[in-house]
Design a protein around this motif. Structure first.
Motif, short mmCIF file in Angstrom:
data_model
loop_
_atom_site.label_atom_id
_atom_site.label_comp_id
_atom_site.label_asym_id
_atom_site.label_seq_id
_atom_site.Cartn_x
_atom_site.Cartn_y
_atom_site.Cartn_z
N VAL A 108 0.85 -1.19 0.00
CA VAL A 108 0.00 0.00 0.00
C VAL A 108 0.89 1.24 0.00
O VAL A 108 1.82 1.36 0.82
CB VAL A 108 -0.94 0.04 1.23
CG1 VAL A 108 -1.73 1.35 1.27
CG2 VAL A 108 -1.90 -1.15 1.21
N VAL A 109 0.63 2.14 -0.94
CA VAL A 109 1.41 3.37 -1.07
C VAL A 109 0.54 4.55 -0.68
O VAL A 109 -0.54 4.75 -1.26
CB VAL A 109 1.94 3.55 -2.51
CG1 VAL A 109 2.61 4.91 -2.67
CG2 VAL A 109 2.91 2.43 -2.85
N VAL A 110 1.00 5.33 0.28
CA VAL A 110 0.28 6.52 0.73
C VAL A 110 1.03 7.75 0.25
O VAL A 110 2.16 8.00 0.70
CB VAL A 110 0.13 6.55 2.26
CG1 VAL A 110 -0.62 7.80 2.70
CG2 VAL A 110 -0.58 5.29 2.76
N ARG A 111 0.42 8.49 -0.65
CA ARG A 111 1.06 9.72 -1.12
C ARG A 111 0.88 10.81 -0.07
O ARG A 111 -0.22 11.03 0.44
CB ARG A 111 0.45 10.18 -2.45
CG ARG A 111 1.06 11.51 -2.89
CD ARG A 111 0.46 12.06 -4.15
NE ARG A 111 1.01 13.38 -4.42
CZ ARG A 111 0.73 14.12 -5.47
NH1 ARG A 111 -0.08 13.67 -6.40
NH2 ARG A 111 1.26 15.32 -5.62
N VAL A 112 1.97 11.52 0.21
CA VAL A 112 1.93 12.60 1.20
C VAL A 112 2.59 13.83 0.60
O VAL A 112 3.55 13.73 -0.16
CB VAL A 112 2.66 12.20 2.50
CG1 VAL A 112 2.39 13.22 3.60
CG2 VAL A 112 2.26 10.81 2.96
N ASP A 113 2.05 14.99 0.94
CA ASP A 113 2.60 16.26 0.50
C ASP A 113 3.31 16.91 1.68
O ASP A 113 2.88 16.77 2.83
CB ASP A 113 1.47 17.17 0.01
CG ASP A 113 1.99 18.44 -0.63
OD1 ASP A 113 2.27 19.39 0.11
OD2 ASP A 113 2.11 18.49 -1.87
N ALA A 114 4.41 17.62 1.42
CA ALA A 114 5.14 18.27 2.50
C ALA A 114 4.32 19.36 3.18
O ALA A 114 4.65 19.78 4.29
CB ALA A 114 6.45 18.87 1.97
N HIS A 115 3.25 19.82 2.53
CA HIS A 115 2.36 20.82 3.13
C HIS A 115 1.19 20.19 3.86
O HIS A 115 0.32 20.89 4.35
CB HIS A 115 1.82 21.77 2.05
CG HIS A 115 2.79 22.82 1.64
ND1 HIS A 115 2.71 24.13 2.05
CD2 HIS A 115 3.89 22.75 0.86
CE1 HIS A 115 3.70 24.83 1.54
NE2 HIS A 115 4.44 24.01 0.80
N SER A 116 1.15 18.86 3.93
CA SER A 116 0.00 18.19 4.53
C SER A 116 0.36 17.60 5.89
O SER A 116 1.50 17.20 6.13
CB SER A 116 -0.52 17.09 3.61
OG SER A 116 0.48 16.10 3.40
N VAL A 117 -0.62 17.55 6.77
CA VAL A 117 -0.48 16.94 8.09
C VAL A 117 -1.61 15.93 8.24
O VAL A 117 -2.78 16.30 8.24
CB VAL A 117 -0.54 17.99 9.22
CG1 VAL A 117 -0.45 17.31 10.58
CG2 VAL A 117 0.57 19.02 9.06
N LEU A 118 -1.26 14.65 8.34
CA LEU A 118 -2.27 13.60 8.43
C LEU A 118 -2.74 13.42 9.87
O LEU A 118 -1.92 13.38 10.79
CB LEU A 118 -1.71 12.26 7.93
CG LEU A 118 -1.12 12.20 6.52
CD1 LEU A 118 -0.81 10.76 6.16
CD2 LEU A 118 -2.05 12.82 5.49
N PRO A 119 -4.04 13.27 10.09
CA PRO A 119 -4.54 12.96 11.43
C PRO A 119 -4.10 11.54 11.81
O PRO A 119 -3.84 10.71 10.93
CB PRO A 119 -6.06 13.06 11.29
CG PRO A 119 -6.31 12.80 9.84
CD PRO A 119 -5.14 13.38 9.11
N PRO A 120 -4.01 11.21 13.10
CA PRO A 120 -3.48 9.90 13.53
C PRO A 120 -4.21 8.69 12.97
O PRO A 120 -3.62 7.63 12.81
CB PRO A 120 -3.61 9.97 15.06
CG PRO A 120 -3.58 11.42 15.38
CD PRO A 120 -4.29 12.09 14.24
#
Length: 347
Positions: free
Chosen positions: A92-104
């Motif tokens: 599973v690949v989760v794309r993340v942006d440096a400007h994003s903050v994921l909730p727990p």
């Protein structure tokens, strides 16, 4: 923790990073704090940053072996995503942006929805949050109909199949099956990838259960550059894939054309009146920009009715910059080859 008696799939977080020294630490911290019980890794694709980003990432990687850095020589977002995906190891690949903050709970919910829906990609809501009056105004523009139109991935909606998804939680094998991200598309590459997933029988799934905090650009200059570039590539994609165009993509460029023609007609009318010619009637062209200004003021004040005065004032500046920047970019991108234009201008 298991699903249907099977161990949870491992997750690879992939993030392209370029000149994000002020944001990357918080973005990575939100990944390490996920309550997901499965195995995971964080793969950061480092572009040629000049603000100390790479040095900061090196420190974080040395302190936590779950954080790995790979080189993104090209420096673009799609190239960085592909480098990171190829270096990843989990299904599973989760794309993340440096400007994003994921909730727990982001990963836990995303993997559950991915399994329950059978989708190839799952995404949710991008909730923009500002810290300064300017950033708060940009956040309001993102989440309001007077700004970016109030699309589901900004304001929410019913869960189900979607055209595209914000960021995205993917099945790794499907990413490779469709050829990963198109590195020739510098903006809008997520939309284009999701188009290929759908065209090969896959499903892109939206769920309002997933909410990601997004940090807007901190200055007007950076905001304008962002939306001009986004408009350029949206115009390019509209020309390349005409069958996949929605009417909403053409609203900003149509507005820009209308404003330009209205202002031109109004000026011709003023000159005609001064010269005593018979084209003074053309001054009625000023009605078009007047109506637009009224739209921005009324819509902006309504959207910012619960905000402070500084945020309200900034919103009246931010809205035209977004509308016009995106619209002008779209027209240029639609009429030219954006890939060649951005190569020649160094974007």
């Amino acid at each position: 923790m298991q699903t249907d008696g099977q161990p949870l799939p491992g997750v690879s977080y992939v993030m392209p990073v370029l000149n994000e020294v002020t944001e990357v630490r918080a973005a990575v911290a939100s990944l390490l704090e996920q309550d997901y019980a499965g195995a995971f890794e964080v793969v950061l694709a480092l572009g040629p940053s000049i603000d100390g980003t790479n040095e900061l990432v090196a420190e974080m990687s040395a302190a936590d072996p779950r954080i790995r850095a790979v080189e993104n020589v090209v420096g673009s977002t799609p190239a960085g995503l592909n480098v990171a995906i190829r270096a990843s190891t989990h299904p599973v690949v989760v794309r993340v942006d440096a400007h994003s903050v994921l909730p727990p709970d982001y990963t836990r919910i995303a993997v559950r929805v991915l399994q329950e829906s059978g989708a190839d990609n799952v995404g949710g809501i991008m909730r923009a949050e500002g810290r300064t009056p300017f950033e708060k105004a940009v956040a309001l523009a993102y989440g309001s109909r007077v700004g970016l139109g109030g699309t589901p991935h900004h304001v929410g909606g019913q869960a189900g199949p979607a055209e595209t998804a914000y960021l995205g939680v993917f099945r790794r094998d499907r990413l490779f099956a469709v050829g990963l991200f198109d590195e020739g598309i510098k903006r809008g590459q997520d939309w284009e990838l999701n188009r290929r997933l759908r065209s090969t029988g896959g499903t892109v799934w939206f769920t309002p259960e997933l909410v990601v905090t997004y940090r807007p650009r901190p200055s007007l200059k950076r905001l304008i550059r962002q939306f001009v570039a986004t408009g350029l590539w949206r115009g390019e994609l509209a020309r390349r894939f005409p069958a996949n165009n929605g009417l909403r993509y053409f609203v900003p460029p149509a507005m820009v054309v209308g404003l330009g023609l209205g202002l031109l007609a109004g000026i011709v009318g003023v000159v005609g009146a001064l010269l005593g010619s018979g084209v003074a009637w053309a001054m009625t062209g000023f009605v078009v920009p007047a109506v637009y200004v009224l739209f921005v003021v009324v819509g902006g004040l309504a959207a910012a009715r619960r905000s402070d005065n500084a945020t309200r004032a900034w919103l009246l500046v931010v809205l035209p910059c977004i509308h016009i920047g995106w619209g002008v970019g779209f027209i240029v991108g639609f009429l030219t080859r954006t890939s060649e234009l951005t190569t020649h201008t160094g974007r």
